[in-house]
Design a protein around this motif. Structure first.
Motif, PDB file in Angstrom:
ATOM      1  N   MET A  98       0.915  -1.237   0.023  1.00  0.00           N
ATOM      2  CA  MET A  98      -0.115   0.007  -0.053  1.00  0.00           C
ATOM      3  C   MET A  98       0.876   1.212  -0.049  1.00  0.00           C
ATOM      4  O   MET A  98       2.090   1.170   0.693  1.00  0.00           O
ATOM      5  CB  MET A  98      -0.920   0.151   1.331  1.00  0.00           C
ATOM      6  CG  MET A  98      -1.666  -1.335   1.599  1.00  0.00           C
ATOM      7  SD  MET A  98      -2.701  -1.132   2.947  1.00  0.00           S
ATOM      8  CE  MET A  98      -3.865   0.105   2.791  1.00  0.00           C
ATOM      9  N   PHE A  99       0.281   2.260  -0.454  1.00  0.00           N
ATOM     10  CA  PHE A  99       1.087   3.496  -0.584  1.00  0.00           C
ATOM     11  C   PHE A  99       0.260   4.674   0.000  1.00  0.00           C
ATOM     12  O   PHE A  99      -0.947   4.814  -0.293  1.00  0.00           O
ATOM     13  CB  PHE A  99       1.276   3.872  -2.391  1.00  0.00           C
ATOM     14  CG  PHE A  99       1.909   5.488  -2.343  1.00  0.00           C
ATOM     15  CD1 PHE A  99       3.083   5.601  -1.478  1.00  0.00           C
ATOM     16  CD2 PHE A  99       1.454   6.137  -3.222  1.00  0.00           C
ATOM     17  CE1 PHE A  99       3.625   7.115  -1.876  1.00  0.00           C
ATOM     18  CE2 PHE A  99       1.878   7.289  -3.270  1.00  0.00           C
ATOM     19  CZ  PHE A  99       3.134   7.998  -2.466  1.00  0.00           C
ATOM     20  N   PHE A 100       0.865   5.640   1.048  1.00  0.00           N
ATOM     21  CA  PHE A 100       0.359   6.565   1.631  1.00  0.00           C
ATOM     22  C   PHE A 100       1.156   7.728   1.420  1.00  0.00           C
ATOM     23  O   PHE A 100       2.539   7.763   1.589  1.00  0.00           O
ATOM     24  CB  PHE A 100       0.146   6.560   3.080  1.00  0.00           C
ATOM     25  CG  PHE A 100      -0.612   5.496   3.545  1.00  0.00           C
ATOM     26  CD1 PHE A 100      -2.091   5.524   3.898  1.00  0.00           C
ATOM     27  CD2 PHE A 100      -0.557   3.980   3.596  1.00  0.00           C
ATOM     28  CE1 PHE A 100      -2.683   4.617   4.381  1.00  0.00           C
ATOM     29  CE2 PHE A 100      -1.216   3.144   4.012  1.00  0.00           C
ATOM     30  CZ  PHE A 100      -2.448   3.234   4.302  1.00  0.00           C
ATOM     31  N   GLU A 101       0.619   8.934   0.706  1.00  0.00           N
ATOM     32  CA  GLU A 101       1.350  10.160   0.245  1.00  0.00           C
ATOM     33  C   GLU A 101       1.409  11.092   1.431  1.00  0.00           C
ATOM     34  O   GLU A 101       0.383  11.229   2.093  1.00  0.00           O
ATOM     35  CB  GLU A 101       0.825  10.564  -0.994  1.00  0.00           C
ATOM     36  CG  GLU A 101       1.751  11.799  -1.440  1.00  0.00           C
ATOM     37  CD  GLU A 101       0.893  12.532  -2.490  1.00  0.00           C
ATOM     38  OE1 GLU A 101       1.515  13.761  -2.962  1.00  0.00           O
ATOM     39  OE2 GLU A 101      -0.158  12.074  -3.003  1.00  0.00           O
ATOM     40  N   ASN A 102       2.594  11.204   1.870  1.00  0.00           N
ATOM     41  CA  ASN A 102       2.638  12.617   2.616  1.00  0.00           C
ATOM     42  C   ASN A 102       2.417  13.924   2.052  1.00  0.00           C
ATOM     43  O   ASN A 102       2.910  14.399   1.132  1.00  0.00           O
ATOM     44  CB  ASN A 102       4.268  12.644   3.161  1.00  0.00           C
ATOM     45  CG  ASN A 102       4.484  13.542   4.292  1.00  0.00           C
ATOM     46  OD1 ASN A 102       3.743  14.249   4.772  1.00  0.00           O
ATOM     47  ND2 ASN A 102       5.547  13.171   5.312  1.00  0.00           N
ATOM     48  N   THR A 107      -4.791  16.988   7.234  1.00  0.00           N
ATOM     49  CA  THR A 107      -5.199  15.977   8.068  1.00  0.00           C
ATOM     50  C   THR A 107      -6.130  14.984   7.265  1.00  0.00           C
ATOM     51  O   THR A 107      -7.044  15.324   6.884  1.00  0.00           O
ATOM     52  CB  THR A 107      -6.130  16.760   9.443  1.00  0.00           C
ATOM     53  OG1 THR A 107      -5.224  17.850   9.996  1.00  0.00           O
ATOM     54  CG2 THR A 107      -6.442  15.585  10.198  1.00  0.00           C
ATOM     55  N   PRO A 108      -5.610  13.573   7.354  1.00  0.00           N
ATOM     56  CA  PRO A 108      -4.338  13.253   7.980  1.00  0.00           C
ATOM     57  C   PRO A 108      -3.212  13.436   7.229  1.00  0.00           C
ATOM     58  O   PRO A 108      -2.912  14.120   5.826  1.00  0.00           O
ATOM     59  CB  PRO A 108      -4.552  11.728   8.089  1.00  0.00           C
ATOM     60  CG  PRO A 108      -5.444  11.547   6.741  1.00  0.00           C
ATOM     61  CD  PRO A 108      -6.309  12.842   6.750  1.00  0.00           C
ATOM     62  N   GLN A 109      -2.072  13.328   7.717  1.00  0.00           N
ATOM     63  CA  GLN A 109      -0.670  13.367   6.971  1.00  0.00           C
ATOM     64  C   GLN A 109      -0.390  12.648   5.877  1.00  0.00           C
ATOM     65  O   GLN A 109       0.116  13.077   4.876  1.00  0.00           O
ATOM     66  CB  GLN A 109       0.388  13.622   7.895  1.00  0.00           C
ATOM     67  CG  GLN A 109       1.661  14.170   7.459  1.00  0.00           C
ATOM     68  CD  GLN A 109       2.858  14.307   8.648  1.00  0.00           C
ATOM     69  OE1 GLN A 109       2.598  13.928   9.382  1.00  0.00           O
ATOM     70  NE2 GLN A 109       3.856  15.076   8.049  1.00  0.00           N
ATOM     71  N   PHE A 110      -0.681  11.482   5.939  1.00  0.00           N
ATOM     72  CA  PHE A 110      -0.394  10.359   5.264  1.00  0.00           C
ATOM     73  C   PHE A 110      -1.687   9.927   4.414  1.00  0.00           C
ATOM     74  O   PHE A 110      -2.376   9.240   5.155  1.00  0.00           O
ATOM     75  CB  PHE A 110       0.598   9.147   5.805  1.00  0.00           C
ATOM     76  CG  PHE A 110       1.756   9.572   6.293  1.00  0.00           C
ATOM     77  CD1 PHE A 110       2.728   9.404   5.393  1.00  0.00           C
ATOM     78  CD2 PHE A 110       1.914  10.038   7.607  1.00  0.00           C
ATOM     79  CE1 PHE A 110       4.077   9.730   6.032  1.00  0.00           C
ATOM     80  CE2 PHE A 110       3.278  10.467   7.948  1.00  0.00           C
ATOM     81  CZ  PHE A 110       4.377  10.258   6.869  1.00  0.00           C
ATOM     82  N   LEU A 111      -1.814  10.298   3.361  1.00  0.00           N
ATOM     83  CA  LEU A 111      -3.097  10.069   2.422  1.00  0.00           C
ATOM     84  C   LEU A 111      -3.152   8.743   1.765  1.00  0.00           C
ATOM     85  O   LEU A 111      -2.082   8.570   0.896  1.00  0.00           O
ATOM     86  CB  LEU A 111      -3.493  11.190   1.539  1.00  0.00           C
ATOM     87  CG  LEU A 111      -3.725  12.424   2.556  1.00  0.00           C
ATOM     88  CD1 LEU A 111      -4.124  13.696   1.391  1.00  0.00           C
ATOM     89  CD2 LEU A 111      -4.884  12.436   3.500  1.00  0.00           C
ATOM     90  N   TRP A 112      -3.901   7.707   1.776  1.00  0.00           N
ATOM     91  CA  TRP A 112      -4.202   6.467   1.285  1.00  0.00           C
ATOM     92  C   TRP A 112      -4.205   6.727  -0.264  1.00  0.00           C
ATOM     93  O   TRP A 112      -4.817   7.600  -0.749  1.00  0.00           O
ATOM     94  CB  TRP A 112      -5.227   5.566   1.595  1.00  0.00           C
ATOM     95  CG  TRP A 112      -5.314   4.289   0.813  1.00  0.00           C
ATOM     96  CD1 TRP A 112      -4.822   3.193   0.975  1.00  0.00           C
ATOM     97  CD2 TRP A 112      -6.501   4.309  -0.270  1.00  0.00           C
ATOM     98  NE1 TRP A 112      -5.396   2.406   0.044  1.00  0.00           N
ATOM     99  CE2 TRP A 112      -6.144   2.905  -0.893  1.00  0.00           C
ATOM    100  CE3 TRP A 112      -7.177   5.261  -1.167  1.00  0.00           C
ATOM    101  CZ2 TRP A 112      -7.098   2.340  -1.830  1.00  0.00           C
ATOM    102  CZ3 TRP A 112      -7.925   4.810  -2.223  1.00  0.00           C
ATOM    103  CH2 TRP A 112      -7.606   3.193  -2.601  1.00  0.00           C
ATOM    104  N   ARG A 113      -3.465   6.107  -1.140  1.00  0.00           N
ATOM    105  CA  ARG A 113      -3.562   6.400  -2.640  1.00  0.00           C
ATOM    106  C   ARG A 113      -3.828   5.026  -3.385  1.00  0.00           C
ATOM    107  O   ARG A 113      -4.314   4.957  -4.332  1.00  0.00           O
ATOM    108  CB  ARG A 113      -2.358   7.063  -3.150  1.00  0.00           C
ATOM    109  CG  ARG A 113      -1.856   8.439  -2.836  1.00  0.00           C
ATOM    110  CD  ARG A 113      -3.043   9.008  -2.952  1.00  0.00           C
ATOM    111  NE  ARG A 113      -2.846  10.560  -2.579  1.00  0.00           N
ATOM    112  CZ  ARG A 113      -3.835  11.472  -2.490  1.00  0.00           C
ATOM    113  NH1 ARG A 113      -4.894  11.312  -2.391  1.00  0.00           N
ATOM    114  NH2 ARG A 113      -3.330  12.769  -2.181  1.00  0.00           N
ATOM    115  N   ASP A 312       6.958  13.577  11.648  1.00  0.00           N
ATOM    116  CA  ASP A 312       5.825  14.741  12.012  1.00  0.00           C
ATOM    117  C   ASP A 312       6.741  15.862  11.233  1.00  0.00           C
ATOM    118  O   ASP A 312       6.210  17.026  11.455  1.00  0.00           O
ATOM    119  CB  ASP A 312       5.974  14.896  13.454  1.00  0.00           C
ATOM    120  CG  ASP A 312       7.052  14.859  14.078  1.00  0.00           C
ATOM    121  OD1 ASP A 312       8.470  14.657  13.627  1.00  0.00           O
ATOM    122  OD2 ASP A 312       7.392  14.863  15.296  1.00  0.00           O
ATOM    123  N   GLY A 313       7.727  15.714  10.611  1.00  0.00           N
ATOM    124  CA  GLY A 313       8.236  16.867   9.642  1.00  0.00           C
ATOM    125  C   GLY A 313       8.935  18.029  10.540  1.00  0.00           C
ATOM    126  O   GLY A 313       9.118  19.126  10.303  1.00  0.00           O
TER     127      GLY A 313
END
Length: 617
Positions: A98-102, A107-113, A312-313
């Motif tokens: 799975m890939f989650f883009e930052n 919100t949220p920071q990591f978005l499912w793609r 958290d950047g």
């Protein structure tokens, strides 16, 4: 009948309800599987991650509720798109990642793609690494069984495109490099000599080191074997044995310019940290492995998969840890299995959450049921699970109550729906005693089915056990009932799925006020879906009779349309529902968004839910 195909479009969680997010992401970073619908009576469906608000019991909204849950998350933080921040990859099932883009500031920071990043086959593990040191990420993955597949990035650091270069990496003598599929290796330039090192944990508790030496005629790297005892590392687990399955993560956690090492182990309840006390050019990882973090080490069921990155950047390195489940009872971490350890100040790590991705997750093998629990004339959701992580003797039925409206639903976790002890709990609802409210037949892991009468007077459901064995399977377990009037005689008959994958038909031969179920067939219609049949009776094509849908453990969801009459059902197999292929599939049907058509809610092996909106207009 021919093969039934549903049109399914996957929409990223960044979209608002009714809007596509395809304009926000590149086509290669989210799935779009479209197939032609050959049966005009059946709707088209679109998968949605955030179709409407879902709140936890404490009132906090799940950020991406319908992702399906995690059982064994194997995470990696890596800047895959070259934008200067770490993105997230997670493997929870074999073969895909799975890939989650930052997206900083969102919100949220990591978005499912996508659930299948670039459709890459990754076997049991994966590891992004710049193997050719050209400034972009390549990919190593397991080549079944227990070899190392290499995907070369033939795109760029901003637009990666992975192409399989070789199915097995080899050493300088042409021998395939073996990496046990239970272990997750790592690669990095450990000694800053501009040559990548490959580190592979072994089942004897030591680490094998290879270093890139040259390339073959196709440009595929070859590796020189250097040692089977890198830095004399030898892991001995807390229970006194050498380790088994293991994971490794490399990264400069203390920002001193060299690579430190984290180790997850099948026989270790936490993660072990080996600090690099040398330099970038002269690494030294000879110190004693110690539990991490100090002074309060992580404790799980074991076999933990760490990854290092700036979550958290804030410019320092944090830690994400997926729990695969080891020697300390994996049933205790079926939901709390994705830990975030924030580096809140130099060297000090604070546990922030054990569920890093915010979604519905009730453990494993979730089964949804749609029913009006509180008598307000909208659908609520019950979710059964396999077993509770804090109660190894029982499962639970979770209540999601619709606190919104028919047209604008808003669900909230609202405690347990109490039906007594047991696990693999699955109720089927119908008016079985003729008093115009919904009673229930309950299936469990066993072979006996319980009968409950509804004694509420306000339209809600309050069940009282009447018969602990109103029906008993002739063989097998995992009874999964569904109720419906198949002979149009005014009472509810019953079809029961079971562990073997076949179906059992019971006719209701009692009265309108006293049900009695008589076995007609324990191999109904000869249907066999392999293992774990989960039947559902529902009028899917709107012709006034009941159709039959059957979920399964590994064969997807099969549809049998009723081409008979309301009094004489004739189910015809029209093939599988053309949804994404995943494991254990438990379907439920209902109008969840109040637009007058049937949506699909799916449970699965990960313990969460998948939502498919009906697109028929």
């Amino acid at each position: 009948m021919g093969f039934l195909s549903l049109c399914v479009i996957l929409i990223g969680c960044g979209a608002q309800m009714g809007e596509s997010s395809s304009s926000q992401v590149r086509p290669d970073t989210y799935d779009q599987g479209v197939s032609e619908n050959h049966n005009p009576a059946i709707a088209e469906y679109i998968r949605r991650i955030t179709p409407f608000p879902i709140l936890s019991e404490s009132g906090q909204e799940y950020e991406q509720p319908f992702l399906g849950g995690f059982n064994m998350p194997r995470p990696q933080l890596v800047d895959i798109d070259g934008d200067g921040d770490d993105d997230l990859f997670v493997q929870d099932v074999s073969g895909s990642v799975m890939f989650f883009e930052n997206r900083p500031g969102e919100t949220p920071q990591f978005l499912w793609r996508t659930d299948r990043y670039q459709d890459l086959e990754v076997g049991e593990w994966y590891r992004f690494v710049d193997l050719d040191l050209d400034g972009d990420q390549d990919l190593l993955a397991e080549q079944p069984f227990s070899y190392v597949r290499y995907y070369r990035n033939e795109g760029t650091s901003q637009e990666p495109r992975f192409v399989e270069a070789v199915d097995t990496l080899k050493d300088v003598d042409g021998r395939p490099i073996f990496s046990d599929r239970q272990n997750i290796p790592n690669a990095a330039d450990i000694d800053c000599d501009a040559v990548v090192d490959l580190l592979i944990g072994r089942l004897v508790g030591r680490v094998t080191r290879y270093e890139r030496a040259n390339s073959d005629v196709l440009g595929t790297p070859r590796f020189q074997h250097l040692t089977d005892s890198f830095e004399n590392i030898e892991i001995i687990a807390q229970i006194g044995s050498l380790h088994g399955a293991n994971t490794m993560a490399l990264g400069d956690i203390d920002n001193d310019g060299d690579e430190d090492l984290f180790w997850g182990d099948y026989f270790e309840p936490g993660i072990l940290f080996i600090e690099n006390t040398g330099t970038c050019q002269s690494p030294s990882l000879s110190g004693e492995p110690r539990s991490f973090p100090s002074p309060e080490p992580l404790r799980t069921s074991g076999y933990n998969a760490p990854t290092i990155g700036d979550v958290d950047g804030d410019g320092d390195q944090d830690l994400l840890v997926g729990v695969l489940g080891g020697a300390f009872n994996p049933n205790t971490t079926t939901a709390d299995n994705f830990h975030y350890l924030e580096q809140s100040s130099p060297g000090l790590f604070t546990a922030q959450t054990s569920r890093f991705v915010s979604m519905i997750d009730v453990g494993s093998e979730s089964i949804p049921v749609l029913v009006d629990l509180d008598g307000d004339h909208d659908l609520d959701i019950l979710i059964g699970n396999k077993i509770e992580q804090d109660d190894p003797q029982n499962g639970k039925l979770y209540r999601l109550i619709n606190e919104g409206t028919l047209e604008s639903p808003r669900f909230r976790m609202s405690g347990e729906f109490d039906v007594g002890n047991g696990y693999h709990l699955l109720p089927a609802f119908a008016d079985l005693d003729g008093d115009s409210d919904l009673d229930a037949i309950l299936g469990t892991w066993g072979d006996e089915l319980r009968f409950y009468e509804n004694q509420a007077n306000d339209g809600s459901i309050q069940l009282v056990l009447v018969d602990s064995a109103i029906a008993t399977l002739t063989r097998g377990r995992n009874a999964t009932p569904t109720l419906g009037d198949l002979d149009f005689d005014g009472d509810a008959d019953m079809i029961i799925g079971e562990s073997s994958g076949t179906l059992n038909l019971y006719e209701n031969t009692g009265t309108s006020s006293q049900p009695e179920f008589t076995l007609i067939s324990d191999e109904y219609l000869g249907i066999d879906v392999g293992r774990r049949s989960l039947p559902v009776l529902h009028d899917l094509d709107g012709d006034g009779d009941l159709d039959l849908v059957v979920g399964s453990e590994s064969e997807g969801i099969h549809l049998f349309l009723n081409y008979g009459t309301r009094s004489a059902a004739e189910f015809i197999d029209v093939g599988p529902l053309d949804l994404e292929h995943f494991g254990f599939a438990a379907p439920a049907f209902g109008d969840l968004d109040g637009d007058g058509d049937l949506d699909i809610l799916l449970g699965g092996s990960g313990g969460g839910l998948w939502f498919y909106e009906n697109q028929r207009r």
